[in-house]
Scaffold this active site. Structure first.
Site, mmCIF file in Angstrom:
data_model
loop_
_atom_site.group_PDB
_atom_site.id
_atom_site.type_symbol
_atom_site.label_atom_id
_atom_site.label_comp_id
_atom_site.label_asym_id
_atom_site.label_seq_id
_atom_site.Cartn_x
_atom_site.Cartn_y
_atom_site.Cartn_z
ATOM 1 N N GLY A 1 0.844 -1.196 0.000
ATOM 2 C CA GLY A 1 0.000 0.000 0.000
ATOM 3 C C GLY A 1 0.870 1.233 0.000
ATOM 4 O O GLY A 1 2.056 1.169 0.319
ATOM 5 N N THR B 1 5.595 4.377 0.699
ATOM 6 C CA THR B 1 5.060 3.090 0.263
ATOM 7 C C THR B 1 5.518 1.970 1.180
ATOM 8 O O THR B 1 6.661 1.975 1.640
ATOM 9 C CB THR B 1 5.542 2.807 -1.179
ATOM 10 O OG1 THR B 1 5.281 3.971 -1.968
ATOM 11 C CG2 THR B 1 4.798 1.636 -1.794
ATOM 12 N N LYS C 1 10.808 11.306 -0.069
ATOM 13 C CA LYS C 1 11.737 12.415 0.151
ATOM 14 C C LYS C 1 10.958 13.689 0.534
ATOM 15 O O LYS C 1 11.401 14.477 1.367
ATOM 16 C CB LYS C 1 12.508 12.647 -1.153
ATOM 17 C CG LYS C 1 13.810 13.368 -0.992
ATOM 18 C CD LYS C 1 14.988 12.450 -0.816
ATOM 19 C CE LYS C 1 16.278 13.267 -0.820
ATOM 20 N NZ LYS C 1 17.293 12.682 0.028
ATOM 21 N N ASP D 1 -4.036 7.813 16.129
ATOM 22 C CA ASP D 1 -4.689 7.405 14.875
ATOM 23 C C ASP D 1 -5.101 5.939 14.955
ATOM 24 O O ASP D 1 -4.866 5.161 14.036
ATOM 25 C CB ASP D 1 -3.759 7.662 13.685
ATOM 26 C CG ASP D 1 -4.528 7.724 12.354
ATOM 27 O OD1 ASP D 1 -5.772 7.808 12.394
ATOM 28 O OD2 ASP D 1 -3.877 7.684 11.297
#
Length: 305
Positions: free
Chosen positions: A23, A29, A47, A145
């Site tokens: 994902g 990633t 980056k 979260d």
């Protein structure tokens, strides 16, 4: 340089093998890969997460190493293990390497309706998550979260699912790519005090609120407020008039715990120690009764098991 300061395990990019992408998001990633033959999850950070003025870049990079250090010191069976940092990714990108959970996120499992989790398994999964959160809170770490997307599962043993809390570190960095910057979390799971500006009341109890919403996800397999707009969700949570609709046949103990967790008042929400105790006694009750559904009434025959 940083690694030696923070005493972190450094993993060479050459020792990693990427198998497939799991994902991607604003921060980068995630891949399923191997580290010297062992299954791992590799999170390659974009980056752009460290972009900005050089002073800002330095701060973000420092945050990254500091959070990695915190994560590497966490050791609990219900918290995804953090193995180390890869400083020499392609193009000078950073990556983190963590434990790989074979069935991915709990959200993903709940979406696959064929993977029907019975009441006993749902209780075990909720209990595991609560144990992981109890440990994080004991270390003064607020997740910010918590949701089924960030609970990772292994269902290989048909008798005993395993659930671990993941994706809580590097939250500051991840959020930095969002416009809000200051606000952390995902709307439907966010406590009112995070949304209405009463920052003085923001405590570890924001995670308990999110856990209540996650209990509803585990119960129903659905996404909260699926067809509502952001503005309506924010307004509803802040006014405390909005909570997910509980199925009528929900187990009364589960309902009571869930509602206390998402109480508008942080003081009323139970601690994770209390949550684990209550889930445990529900589990014991269930074993003595031998019933297997969190919702009473009609039970769909579970052919697969």
């Amino acid at each position: 340089m940083e690694a030696s300061i923070y005493g972190l395990q450094i993993i060479k990019n050459a020792d990693l093998e990427e198998l497939r992408e799991l994902g991607s998001g604003t921060y980068g990633t995630v891949y399923h890969g191997k580290w010297r033959g062992t299954d791992v999850a590799i999170k390659r950070i974009k980056k752009s997460c460290f972009s900005g003025r050089s002073s800002e870049q330095e701060r973000l990079t420092r945050d990254f190493w500091r959070e990695a250090q915190i994560l590497s010191n966490l050791h609990h069976p219900n918290v995804v293990a953090f193995y180390g940092v890869v400083p020499d990714g392609t193009g000078g990108t950073l990556a983190t390497v963590t434990e790989y959970m074979v069935n991915g996120s709990l959200r993903h499992v709940l979406l696959k309706k064929d993977r029907s989790l019975d009441r006993r398994k749902k209780l075990i999964i909720a209990m595991d998550a609560a144990f992981g959160m109890e440990y994080l809170h004991s270390k003064n770490i607020v997740h910010f979260d918590l949701k089924c997307d960030n609970l990772l599962v292994n269902l290989r043993d048909p008798q005993r699912p395993i659930c671990k809390v993941g994706d809580f570190g590097l939250s500051r960095i991840k959020r930095n790519t969002l416009v809000s910057g200051g606000v952390r979390g995902t709307l439907p799971w966010m406590a009112p005090e995070l949304l209405n500006g009463s920052s003085s009341r923001v405590s570890e109890k924001v995670d308990v609120f999110s856990f209540g919403i996650s209990m509803w996800e585990i119960l129903t397999g659905e996404e909260p407020y699926e067809n509502m707009h952001c503005g309506a969700i924010i307004g509803g949570i802040v006014k405390n008039s909005l909570r997910p609709q509980i199925p009528e046949n929900c187990d009364p103990e589960w309902r009571k715990l869930m509602e206390e967790c998402w109480s508008p008042e942080p003081e009323i929400r139970p601690s994770f120690t209390e949550i684990t105790n209550r889930l445990r006694s529900m589990s014991i009750m269930l074993q003595s009764k031998g019933s297997n559904n969190l919702t009473t009434g009609h039970v769909k025959p579970n052919i697969s098991s």
